[in-house]
Design a protein around this motif. Sequence first.
Motif, mmCIF file in Angstrom:
data_model
loop_
_atom_site.group_PDB
_atom_site.id
_atom_site.type_symbol
_atom_site.label_atom_id
_atom_site.label_comp_id
_atom_site.label_asym_id
_atom_site.label_seq_id
_atom_site.Cartn_x
_atom_site.Cartn_y
_atom_site.Cartn_z
ATOM 1 N N ASP A 38 26.471 57.419 10.705
ATOM 2 C CA ASP A 38 25.164 58.056 10.895
ATOM 3 C C ASP A 38 24.476 57.540 12.161
ATOM 4 N N LEU A 39 24.543 56.243 12.372
ATOM 5 C CA LEU A 39 23.917 55.650 13.553
ATOM 6 C C LEU A 39 24.629 56.081 14.820
ATOM 7 N N TYR A 40 25.948 56.107 14.783
ATOM 8 C CA TYR A 40 26.742 56.471 15.948
ATOM 9 C C TYR A 40 26.535 57.936 16.325
ATOM 10 N N ALA A 41 26.244 58.771 15.348
ATOM 11 C CA ALA A 41 26.073 60.209 15.585
ATOM 12 C C ALA A 41 24.709 60.559 16.164
ATOM 13 N N GLU A 42 23.735 59.642 16.068
ATOM 14 C CA GLU A 42 22.395 59.916 16.594
ATOM 15 C C GLU A 42 22.422 59.945 18.117
ATOM 16 N N PRO A 43 21.726 60.905 18.726
ATOM 17 C CA PRO A 43 21.646 60.914 20.191
ATOM 18 C C PRO A 43 20.858 59.707 20.688
ATOM 19 N N VAL A 44 21.272 59.189 21.796
ATOM 20 C CA VAL A 44 20.597 58.031 22.386
ATOM 21 C C VAL A 44 19.399 58.522 23.176
ATOM 22 N N GLN A 45 18.241 57.968 22.866
ATOM 23 C CA GLN A 45 17.023 58.319 23.580
ATOM 24 C C GLN A 45 16.866 57.376 24.769
#
Length: 53
Positions: A38-45
């Motif tokens: 889940d964390l890895y799939a989040e786009p980096v802001q």
Amino acid sequence: MHGSYWDGLSAAETGEVRGCSGAAVWVRLHRARKAFRDLYAEPVQPEQSEESA
């Protein structure tokens, strides 16, 4: 299903070292993998610098 999860130990052996059951090792591993996924799939802001704020 058998496998090596931590330094070549099975889930039951890992549980013995960690002070929990082999089933708890499976649950914790499943939750950790999901959290990572889940964390890895989040786009980096991009971080805003003070100069552009």
